[in-house]
Write a protein that holds these residues in place. Sequence first.
Motif, PDB file in Angstrom:
ATOM      1  N   SER A 362       0.836  -1.196   0.000  1.00 40.82           N
ATOM      2  CA  SER A 362       0.000   0.000   0.000  1.00 40.82           C
ATOM      3  C   SER A 362       0.873   1.248   0.000  1.00 40.82           C
ATOM      4  CB  SER A 362      -0.917   0.003   1.227  1.00 40.82           C
ATOM      5  OG  SER A 362      -1.766   1.130   1.243  1.00 40.82           O
ATOM      6  N   ASN A 363       0.233   2.400  -0.205  1.00 40.43           N
ATOM      7  CA  ASN A 363       0.966   3.661  -0.062  1.00 40.43           C
ATOM      8  C   ASN A 363       0.669   4.294   1.291  1.00 40.43           C
ATOM      9  OD1 ASN A 363      -1.683   4.406  -0.600  1.00 40.43           O
ATOM     10  ND2 ASN A 363      -1.164   5.936  -2.133  1.00 40.43           N
ATOM     11  N   ASN A 364       1.509   5.211   1.694  1.00 40.68           N
ATOM     12  CA  ASN A 364       1.358   5.944   2.948  1.00 40.68           C
ATOM     13  C   ASN A 364       1.575   7.418   2.678  1.00 40.68           C
ATOM     14  OD1 ASN A 364       2.790   3.175   3.566  1.00 40.68           O
ATOM     15  ND2 ASN A 364       1.609   3.658   5.387  1.00 40.68           N
ATOM     16  N   LEU A 365       1.248   8.227   3.643  1.00 41.56           N
ATOM     17  CA  LEU A 365       1.532   9.652   3.536  1.00 41.56           C
ATOM     18  C   LEU A 365       2.821   9.950   4.285  1.00 41.56           C
ATOM     19  CD1 LEU A 365       0.119  12.314   2.418  1.00 41.56           C
ATOM     20  CD2 LEU A 365      -0.296  12.802   4.842  1.00 41.56           C
ATOM     21  N   TRP A 366       3.856  10.341   3.551  1.00 37.68           N
ATOM     22  CA  TRP A 366       5.118  10.709   4.171  1.00 37.68           C
ATOM     23  C   TRP A 366       4.968  12.086   4.808  1.00 37.68           C
ATOM     24  CZ3 TRP A 366      10.247   9.083   1.471  1.00 37.68           C
ATOM     25  CH2 TRP A 366      10.148   7.753   1.044  1.00 37.68           C
ATOM     26  N   ILE A 367       5.359  12.209   6.073  1.00 32.39           N
ATOM     27  CA  ILE A 367       5.274  13.477   6.781  1.00 32.39           C
ATOM     28  C   ILE A 367       6.521  13.657   7.626  1.00 32.39           C
ATOM     29  CG2 ILE A 367       3.916  12.431   8.656  1.00 32.39           C
ATOM     30  CD1 ILE A 367       2.503  15.165   8.956  1.00 32.39           C
ATOM     31  N   ASN A 368       7.036  14.880   7.665  1.00 25.38           N
ATOM     32  CA  ASN A 368       8.257  15.181   8.403  1.00 25.38           C
ATOM     33  C   ASN A 368       8.076  14.916   9.911  1.00 25.38           C
ATOM     34  OD1 ASN A 368       9.791  17.562  10.014  1.00 25.38           O
ATOM     35  ND2 ASN A 368      11.034  16.832   8.311  1.00 25.38           N
ATOM     36  N   ILE A 369       9.133  14.462  10.559  1.00 26.12           N
ATOM     37  CA  ILE A 369       9.077  14.103  11.973  1.00 26.12           C
ATOM     38  C   ILE A 369       8.611  15.274  12.837  1.00 26.12           C
ATOM     39  CG2 ILE A 369      10.483  13.459  13.970  1.00 26.12           C
ATOM     40  CD1 ILE A 369      12.202  11.774  12.115  1.00 26.12           C
ATOM     41  N   ALA A 370       9.161  16.458  12.584  1.00 22.11           N
ATOM     42  CA  ALA A 370       8.798  17.625  13.399  1.00 22.11           C
ATOM     43  C   ALA A 370       7.316  17.972  13.226  1.00 22.11           C
ATOM     44  CB  ALA A 370       9.671  18.818  13.021  1.00 22.11           C
ATOM     45  N   ASP A 371       6.836  17.916  11.978  1.00 21.29           N
ATOM     46  CA  ASP A 371       5.418  18.197  11.726  1.00 21.29           C
ATOM     47  C   ASP A 371       4.535  17.148  12.397  1.00 21.29           C
ATOM     48  OD1 ASP A 371       5.924  20.455  10.211  1.00 21.29           O
ATOM     49  OD2 ASP A 371       6.033  19.347   8.323  1.00 21.29           O
ATOM     50  N   ALA A 372       4.963  15.889  12.307  1.00 23.08           N
ATOM     51  CA  ALA A 372       4.186  14.804  12.909  1.00 23.08           C
ATOM     52  C   ALA A 372       4.099  14.960  14.433  1.00 23.08           C
ATOM     53  CB  ALA A 372       4.802  13.456  12.541  1.00 23.08           C
ATOM     54  N   ASN A 373       5.210  15.345  15.037  1.00 22.73           N
ATOM     55  CA  ASN A 373       5.207  15.529  16.491  1.00 22.73           C
ATOM     56  C   ASN A 373       4.243  16.631  16.917  1.00 22.73           C
ATOM     57  OD1 ASN A 373       7.072  13.497  16.883  1.00 22.73           O
ATOM     58  ND2 ASN A 373       8.838  14.884  16.850  1.00 22.73           N
ATOM     59  N   LYS A 374       4.193  17.709  16.143  1.00 20.28           N
ATOM     60  CA  LYS A 374       3.278  18.817  16.460  1.00 20.28           C
ATOM     61  C   LYS A 374       1.821  18.372  16.414  1.00 20.28           C
ATOM     62  CE  LYS A 374       6.324  22.436  14.664  1.00 20.28           C
ATOM     63  NZ  LYS A 374       6.495  23.441  13.581  1.00 20.28           N
ATOM     64  N   LEU A 375       1.529  17.447  15.496  1.00 25.22           N
ATOM     65  CA  LEU A 375       0.141  16.998  15.318  1.00 25.22           C
ATOM     66  C   LEU A 375      -0.154  15.719  16.098  1.00 25.22           C
ATOM     67  CD1 LEU A 375      -0.207  17.628  11.472  1.00 25.22           C
ATOM     68  CD2 LEU A 375      -1.152  19.015  13.324  1.00 25.22           C
ATOM     69  N   GLY A 376       0.839  15.199  16.809  1.00 24.19           N
ATOM     70  CA  GLY A 376       0.638  13.965  17.562  1.00 24.19           C
ATOM     71  C   GLY A 376       0.465  12.751  16.675  1.00 24.19           C
ATOM     72  N   ILE A 377       1.151  12.750  15.541  1.00 20.37           N
ATOM     73  CA  ILE A 377       1.017  11.659  14.577  1.00 20.37           C
ATOM     74  C   ILE A 377       2.195  10.708  14.701  1.00 20.37           C
ATOM     75  CG2 ILE A 377       1.023  11.104  12.111  1.00 20.37           C
ATOM     76  CD1 ILE A 377      -0.414  13.770  11.620  1.00 20.37           C
ATOM     77  N   LYS A 378       1.896   9.405  14.711  1.00 19.45           N
ATOM     78  CA  LYS A 378       2.926   8.370  14.736  1.00 19.45           C
ATOM     79  C   LYS A 378       2.746   7.456  13.527  1.00 19.45           C
ATOM     80  CE  LYS A 378       3.656   8.225  19.764  1.00 19.45           C
ATOM     81  NZ  LYS A 378       2.981   9.506  20.011  1.00 19.45           N
ATOM     82  N   ASN A 379       3.774   6.644  13.278  1.00 17.12           N
ATOM     83  CA  ASN A 379       3.718   5.709  12.147  1.00 17.12           C
ATOM     84  C   ASN A 379       2.442   4.870  12.164  1.00 17.12           C
ATOM     85  OD1 ASN A 379       5.930   6.137  10.475  1.00 17.12           O
ATOM     86  ND2 ASN A 379       7.301   4.923  11.767  1.00 17.12           N
ATOM     87  N   ASP A 380       1.826   4.738  11.013  1.00 18.32           N
ATOM     88  CA  ASP A 380       0.637   3.915  10.784  1.00 18.32           C
ATOM     89  C   ASP A 380      -0.639   4.470  11.409  1.00 18.32           C
ATOM     90  OD1 ASP A 380       1.832   1.963   9.152  1.00 18.32           O
ATOM     91  OD2 ASP A 380       2.594   0.892  10.902  1.00 18.32           O
ATOM     92  N   ASP A 381      -0.588   5.672  11.977  1.00 21.50           N
ATOM     93  CA  ASP A 381      -1.839   6.323  12.385  1.00 21.50           C
ATOM     94  C   ASP A 381      -2.680   6.581  11.131  1.00 21.50           C
ATOM     95  OD1 ASP A 381      -1.110   6.349  15.000  1.00 21.50           O
ATOM     96  OD2 ASP A 381      -0.662   8.500  15.118  1.00 21.50           O
TER      97      ASP A 381
END
Length: 463
Positions: A362-381
């Motif tokens: 499958s495909n995923n949405l690549w997102i920068n670590i710093a941006d992900a941390n701000k939004l509370g996003i982790k791998n496979d969310d």
Amino acid sequence: EVAKAFFGAKRPLYYMGRRSVWSQNDFQLRRAMVLVNALAGSINRKGGMVFGKPIKIPTEEVDEPYYDNAQDRFDLDGIVYGSAKGGSWLNFREKVLSGTSPYPIKAMFIRKHNLMQNMPNIAKTKKMLEMMDLVVVLDIMPSDTALMADVILPECTYLEREDMVVSFNRIEPSLALRNQVVKPMYESKSMQDILKLLGDKLSKPLFEVSAMFDSELQDSIKELGKEKAFVEGGYDLSQLYKNDITTRNKKLITKHFGKDVYKTLKEKGVWYPYMDDKKLIANNYYNYYPENKKHYTIEREYKVQCYLDKLAKNGFDAMPAWRDEYDFVVAKDRFRLITGRYIINTQSATANNAMLKDMIHSNNLWINIADANKLGIKNDDLLEVSSSVGKLQIKAFVTNKIAPNVVWMAHGYGISSEAMSNAYSVGASDNQIIEDKFEKIYGCATMHHTDVKISKIQSSNKG
């Protein structure tokens, strides 16, 4: 320093890439690259931009009718330097949907294009197809577009047919022939056979309709009689396909290149002019061209035009120039969406291939670590990604391999055809959310010009 290093190099080359268009100024960007290469003397020489010298295959001659009331295509209307081969799909679709086309479009015959997946803003493509009185799709797969068709004509795969001889490469030009391995299976047929059968079926009825409205044809019928006007006027749509592909290839190749070349193509599938002098480089890997025979340069004169009057006359910069609106700016709660594909996939054409799915399911949405941390996003969310034209759900891939304020997803997923059992509902389709903007110089979609909003809708069960 960069400029000095570039122009001081022995063989400088500013590689322009093979994919465009990314943004509104992409045509000018590519042109600026050409001009830099020209200033560096990197055009028409080894290690630079090479024109080469392809082996020219003469075209087959066939009669075709001339209609006195036929109107021209309109997909390139308003486009400055549009490609007659590629056209402008988004311009075409917009004119059909808005009713601004010079004549109504009532039917579409589609081959080798999965329109429901290959154009930004899928909702608009669906609406356009629903407007048609007739949609015919010729395909090897039950694609999303095939499911929108009134008639599906099943085409056989490349292993089940012989194709017309083609010319490849420009530095080391060659001829290639794709030979048939097995006969077409089930109800599938080659494109040639499909077009021949359609021509046999439709030519006479269409001729009768033309005779009712076309004054030149009416005059031809009075002078020659109906049957002769039909034959000599080129109204037999199956004329080119009277002989099968094998017969056409044999006639074309032997006439212009000789029997030995045809024999080699049938045996090996490829022919090089210096094939007998090939040198083994590695296991089953040969050098077919002596270095002094390779076409790094061409003898004809050429020029690189810097200032384009046609651009200026149409309101664009005649020379590549940077403008403030080209700056990368996104709103505080938005991200710029860019797209591409995994190397294993060929757009959406290989979406149902089970072996490729084993590599990257499958495909995923690549997102920068710093941006992900701000939004509370982790791998496979599980995320919801929305734009002005649609929204989708996709899992997150948190990484430092992408810049802040930018997200990336692979094309070729999010298939909605249940008949594509390996691909159905796997991942998400980028064209669900890519806005249908296109630049007006070449007419291409600006694939990297969409800003999206991201929200987490479900946490992963990992960790």
